[in-house]
Write an enzyme that holds these catalytic residues in place. Structure first.
Site, PDB file in Angstrom:
ATOM      1  NE  ARG A 251      -2.680   1.133   3.554  1.00 59.97           N
ATOM      2  CZ  ARG A 251      -2.536   0.299   4.578  1.00 59.97           C
ATOM      3  NH1 ARG A 251      -2.771  -0.993   4.421  1.00 59.97           N
ATOM      4  NH2 ARG A 251      -2.150   0.727   5.752  1.00 59.97           N
TER       5      ARG A 251
ATOM      6  CE1 TYR B 106     -18.095  11.454 -13.400  1.00 57.87           C
ATOM      7  CE2 TYR B 106     -16.711  11.373 -11.434  1.00 57.87           C
ATOM      8  CZ  TYR B 106     -17.501  10.732 -12.375  1.00 57.87           C
ATOM      9  OH  TYR B 106     -17.708   9.377 -12.287  1.00 57.87           O
TER      10      TYR B 106
ATOM     11  CG  ASP C  49     -10.082  16.926 -12.511  1.00 61.62           C
ATOM     12  OD1 ASP C  49      -9.448  16.563 -13.514  1.00 61.62           O
ATOM     13  OD2 ASP C  49     -10.938  16.210 -11.955  1.00 61.62           O
TER      14      ASP C  49
ATOM     15  CE  LYS D 138     -12.754   9.480 -17.371  1.00 66.23           C
ATOM     16  NZ  LYS D 138     -12.483   9.149 -15.972  1.00 66.23           N
TER      17      LYS D 138
END
Length: 523
Positions: free
Chosen positions: A188, A241, A314, A339
């Site tokens: 992690r 979004y 963003d 994306k």
């Protein structure tokens, strides 16, 4: 199975029990020892000894092909009997490439092969493996705990599939805990493969540090929780979004965090919010989703920094190639790497780039919450990024040309694309972007049903969420993202039933043009 048919000469040592040393010179009169399956090895604590750049070359990929066997002496005068377990390993491990002694060189107990793989000082022998009495144990530990290869000449970055990193002895663990040694310690907290992705993105963004996470939403939510204190205040924009809006409106209030929502171009509203609240963070997309509104990053950063407010952009729609948010003054930039960065519609990921101080602060919370990126996904992003500039160039070109065609078409009511002079932030986009991206939103001259007919008549794009991949994708936001809301509630967010969001892939422009025009002719 292939074996070493040309064994290297092994030089005897004057010290009892000393390990044989390899040489590229072969003496035909000397005793011949068989190298049944070379140990491709590095010290177990290599992660704690190598730099980041060295670590990212390390991998346990292909271990099945280089399973470790022991040194065995098949000559009658050796005096060392071959152990049954070692023999079994030899039989399973001889798929390794045959070794020509002319390829072997080195000294001080280290053999370096011409293919860039090193045999380490502490080559495991029968005695070192004698604590393993079964094939089952050997299948688990041979080639790994007993040594594995450092691949230094592979063109592609290996995938390091591990959930934890071990310490050879407790003293090494204590050195790590007291910061005298380094390690990822646990999956992690880091991985050599994911580090490569982070470095690539940092280089593109001009950032001191980048953190890669399991998704774009994971990046956004961890950032907001890490940097905005309980009872804090943020400023964000109207067009964004939807899942980001849901998090800001429903989750952050549980921590006492409030928000001011402004139009992307309303700098007066921003100044008012900065005066009336102790704003911790200004967070916005630019361009926004789905109307591709643009925020003046330079001006916003100047206004916010005067009040000690951080700025996060963003930049998913822009990509690191079309817009450099950090260079324009932003403190942090976020991407859904799902994306354009990944670019092949086959991986989920998100990233945060900025100063080492801020990214490290976010990383602390990330290590607690989880959301780590799988190294196999990191490999896919590395692969995808190598064509990022080619894909974005094609997508920029196709989207701009099609936006102009759509704007002139009688069956299209409105087009939203920052590359068009009709866009409200066109001049701003020209100043702070080098390309306008591959997504075009537009409204069909008609109702929900007529728009559905257009979408269904298209042959090339997939009807799907997401954008930025090689394949073109189309959707109606009213259905794909807002169908759970009533029509009147959708209108509050500007989402009309006739709105279409088209993400252009890398298909041939003429094919896409013909497909869109024929679909328009059907309605």
């Amino acid at each position: 199975m292939a074996v070493c048919t040309y064994p290297p000469r092994v030089f005897a040592s004057s010290q009892p029990g000393a390990r044989p040393r390899l040489s590229g010179r072969v003496d035909p009169t000397a005793p011949v020892y068989r190298l049944s399956s070379p140990i491709l090895r590095f010290p177990p604590n290599f992660v704690r000894q190598l730099s980041t750049k060295a670590r990212r070359n390390c991998s346990n990929i292909g271990v099945a092909q280089i399973v470790a066997a022991s040194w065995s002496n098949n000559t009658p005068n050796s005096g060392v009997p071959a152990a049954p377990s070692a023999t079994a390993v030899d039989a399973a491990a001889t798929s390794a490439i045959p070794v020509d002694p002319a390829q072997i060189s080195g000294g001080d107990g280290v053999a370096v092969f011409g293919n860039g793989v090193q045999l380490g000082e502490a080559l495991p022998d029968l005695k070192e493996a004698s604590f393993l009495s079964s094939d089952g144990s050997l299948a688990i530990h041979a080639g790994e705990r007993l040594g594995r290869g450092i691949v230094t000449d592979a063109i592609t970055t290996p995938v390091v599939n591990t959930s934890a990193y071990f310490f050879k002895k407790t003293a090494d663990l204590i050195d790590f805990k007291e910061k005298r040694a380094t390690s990822f310690e646990y999956g992690r907290y880091g991985n050599p493969t994911t580090v490569v992705v982070e470095e690539k993105i940092s280089a593109l963004e001009g950032a001191e540090s980048t953190m890669i996470l399991a998704s774009g939403m994971c990046a956004s939510t961890v950032l907001l929780m890490a940097l905005v204190p309980a009872g804090g205040h943020i400023v964000t924009t109207t067009d964004c979004y939807r899942k980001t809006r849901i998090f800001i409106e429903t989750i952050l209030p549980k921590m006492g965090i409030t928000a001011t929502i402004i139009d992307p171009a309303d700098m007066g509203a921003l100044e008012t919010a900065l005066e009336e609240h102790k704003v911790s963070l200004f967070f916005t997309e630019s361009p926004t989703n789905p109307f591709l509104r643009c925020v003046d990053i330079k001006l916003v950063s100047e206004l916010c920094h005067k009040k000690g407010t951080l700025v996060c952009i963003d930049g998913t729609f822009a990509t690191p190639l079309n817009q450099k948010a950090l260079a324009l003054g932003a403190d942090l930039v976020v991407h859904s790497a799902t994306k354009y960065i990944g670019g092949h519609n086959d991986v989920l990921a998100g990233c945060i780039s900025g100063s080492m101080k801020l990214v490290s602060e976010i990383r602390i919370l990330h290590h607690i919450l989880g959301g780590a990126l799988n190294p196999n996904a990191a490999y896919l992003i590395i692969r995808g990024m190598k064509t990022l500039h080619l894909r974005v160039q094609q997508q920029n070109s196709t989207a701009l040309r099609m936006a102009k065609i759509l704007e002139a078409h009688p069956k299209v009511a409105h087009v939203y694309y920052p590359g068009l002079p009709s866009h409200p932030e066109h001049q701003l986009a020209k100043r702070q972007m080098t390309g306008f991206g591959g997504v075009v939103s537009f409204e069909i001259d008609g109702d929900l049903t007529r728009t559905i007919n257009f979408v269904d008549a298209l042959k090339i794009p997939y009807i799907a969420p997401s954008f930025g991949g090689c394949e073109s994708i189309v959707d109606q936001p009213a259905i794909m993202s807002y169908w759970d809301l009533s029509q009147s509630d959708r209108i509050k967010y500007g989402i009309k039933d006739n709105l279409v969001r088209f993400s252009f892939g890398v298909e041939d422009f003429e094919d896409l043009k013909a497909d869109i025009l024929q679909a328009l002719e059907t309605i």
